[in-house]
Design an enzyme around this catalytic site. Structure first.
Site, PDB file in Angstrom:
ATOM      1  N   ASP A 230       0.128  -1.435   0.341  1.00 17.96           N
ATOM      2  CA  ASP A 230      -1.128  -0.713   0.105  1.00 17.96           C
ATOM      3  C   ASP A 230      -2.166  -1.704  -0.412  1.00 17.96           C
ATOM      4  O   ASP A 230      -2.290  -1.921  -1.616  1.00 17.96           O
ATOM      5  CB  ASP A 230      -0.895   0.410  -0.911  1.00 17.96           C
ATOM      6  CG  ASP A 230      -2.093   1.345  -1.015  1.00 17.96           C
ATOM      7  OD1 ASP A 230      -2.989   1.253  -0.158  1.00 17.96           O
ATOM      8  OD2 ASP A 230      -2.119   2.161  -1.947  1.00 17.96           O
TER       9      ASP A 230
ATOM     10  N   LYS B  81       5.619  -0.639   3.836  1.00 18.87           N
ATOM     11  CA  LYS B  81       4.175  -0.543   4.098  1.00 18.87           C
ATOM     12  C   LYS B  81       3.436  -0.858   2.806  1.00 18.87           C
ATOM     13  O   LYS B  81       3.549  -0.132   1.821  1.00 18.87           O
ATOM     14  CB  LYS B  81       3.787   0.851   4.591  1.00 18.87           C
ATOM     15  CG  LYS B  81       2.324   0.934   5.000  1.00 18.87           C
ATOM     16  CD  LYS B  81       1.933   2.323   5.456  1.00 18.87           C
ATOM     17  CE  LYS B  81       0.504   2.309   5.997  1.00 18.87           C
ATOM     18  NZ  LYS B  81      -0.487   1.777   5.044  1.00 18.87           N
TER      19      LYS B  81
ATOM     20  N   GLU C 114       4.079   3.478  -0.273  1.00 18.26           N
ATOM     21  CA  GLU C 114       3.304   4.295   0.659  1.00 18.26           C
ATOM     22  C   GLU C 114       4.101   4.731   1.877  1.00 18.26           C
ATOM     23  O   GLU C 114       3.800   5.744   2.498  1.00 18.26           O
ATOM     24  CB  GLU C 114       2.055   3.521   1.103  1.00 18.26           C
ATOM     25  CG  GLU C 114       0.998   4.395   1.744  1.00 18.26           C
ATOM     26  CD  GLU C 114      -0.272   3.632   2.060  1.00 18.26           C
ATOM     27  OE1 GLU C 114      -1.320   4.276   2.207  1.00 18.26           O
ATOM     28  OE2 GLU C 114      -0.219   2.395   2.166  1.00 18.26           O
TER      29      GLU C 114
END
Length: 349
Positions: free
Chosen positions: A69, A67, A208
């Protein structure tokens, strides 16, 4: 035995060079015949969004990736132009010149890349604050020259709309396009391994979290559950509804007052006083002072509080919720630009 003489042709061959050339009349196309498989490139695609889950799913039908950011972007590549659109459809082509140059190098075919723009820190990790600063902050007009795009989906290619294709097929095409790419457009790697182990590594590395994507699903806009996100630390967008002035740093905020949605109304969810520098605290006060209001969206009790109109959206990291509905251990990450504002957190009804 003598052969019979050959019978002359019924019509003479047209081999005389002095005869005029004539073409047959063009017949109308039979509507029952199939059309050529060509799809016009969509002007904009509403993005597929990941649904937050506390645990990663298991099973062979899921693939996993990091993921990132940053800012969600769609890169539209055509033979004569490149367009970069935010998740809300704003044109930010001029703000990512390095990504534009890398996109032109992928041409001259047509395609739409779905991905995330990030700026990497000295450890090679995405840093949301550095990305914002490279763009000049909220409302800034600077071009981000050190950002890059991690592409994770291919929505359109060479005249074909791929959104109806299963994710694994789109992913295979994307990998063949970006194999070995290490410039301003890179492939977001995916992994076919134990998700809990992958999440643990992501959290230890300061990332993240991870994203889970269903192999066999088409590209569907909105939060359908085809994509899931599992975070190391909770992070969401909240509305800024005021601030508490600092008594230690002149002309600065000590904390921001935050609100979430409940139905159509704002609800106060606490303040955040960490995560910003003194210079940023001064800049925030100067910006928020322009939004002072006598009709705040929430009622907050306290001394020396300055209430503002809900025009700013802050990205906040936090560890959970207290028993009275306030954010636990919040930390400020940055003010999102209106053109890329995420969905403000909604409390359950």
């Amino acid at each position: 035995m003598t052969k019979r003489p050959r019978k002359p042709p019924s019509k003479p061959l047209l081999n005389e060079t002095d005869l005029p050339l004539q073409s047959r009349p063009i017949r109308k196309r039979d509507p029952k015949q199939p059309q050529l498989p060509f799809d016009p490139m969509p002007e904009r695609v509403e993005p597929c969004l990941a649904l937050l889950k506390p645990k990663a799913p298991h099973g062979p039908e899921w693939l996993f990736e990091i993921k990132w950011d940053g800012y969600r972007l769609a890169v539209h590549i055509e033979p004569n132009r490149v367009r970069i659109l935010t998740r809300n459809g704003h044109d930010w082509t001029h703000r990512f010149p390095a990504i534009v140059d890398a996109a032109k190098a992928l041409g001259p075919t047509t395609m739409i890349l779905d991905g995330e723009a990030v700026v990497l820190d000295e450890h090679g990790l995405p840093n949301f604050g550095m990305l914002q600063n490279s763009l000049g902050g909220r409302g800034g007009k600077l071009p981000s020259r050190n950002s890059l795009l991690y592409a994770f989906d291919l929505l359109y290619f060479d005249g074909h709309d791929l959104r109806g294709m299963e994710y694994e097929g789109r992913r295979s095409m994307l990998e063949s396009l970006l194999v070995g790419a290490d410039g301003s457009i890179r492939l977001s790697e995916n992994f076919d391994e134990d998700p809990e182990e992958m999440l643990r590594h992501a959290c230890q590395s300061g990332l993240e979290g991870i994203i889970a994507k269903h192999r066999d699903r088409p590209y569907r806009s909105g939060r359908t559950g085809d994509w899931l996100k599992i975070k190391c630390v909770l992070s969401d967008s909240f509305t800024v509804v005021g601030y508490e002035p600092s008594t230690k740093v002149p002309g600065a905020v000590a904390s921001l007052l935050l609100a979430a949605y409940k139905g159509v109304d704002h609800v106060y969810v606490g303040g955040v006083g960490t995560g910003f520098s003194q210079d940023e605290a001064r800049r925030l006060k100067k910006q928020l002072d322009k939004l002072k209001t006598r009709l705040p969206p929430v009622t907050i009790r306290g001394k020396n509080l300055v209430l503002t109109a809900p025009a700013f959206i802050a990205e906040i990291e936090y560890r959970g919720w207290t028993h009275d509905g306030k954010l636990r251990h919040p930390s400020f990450k940055g003010i999102r630009d209106e053109a890329d504002a995420g969905d403000v957190y909604r409390l359950p009804d």
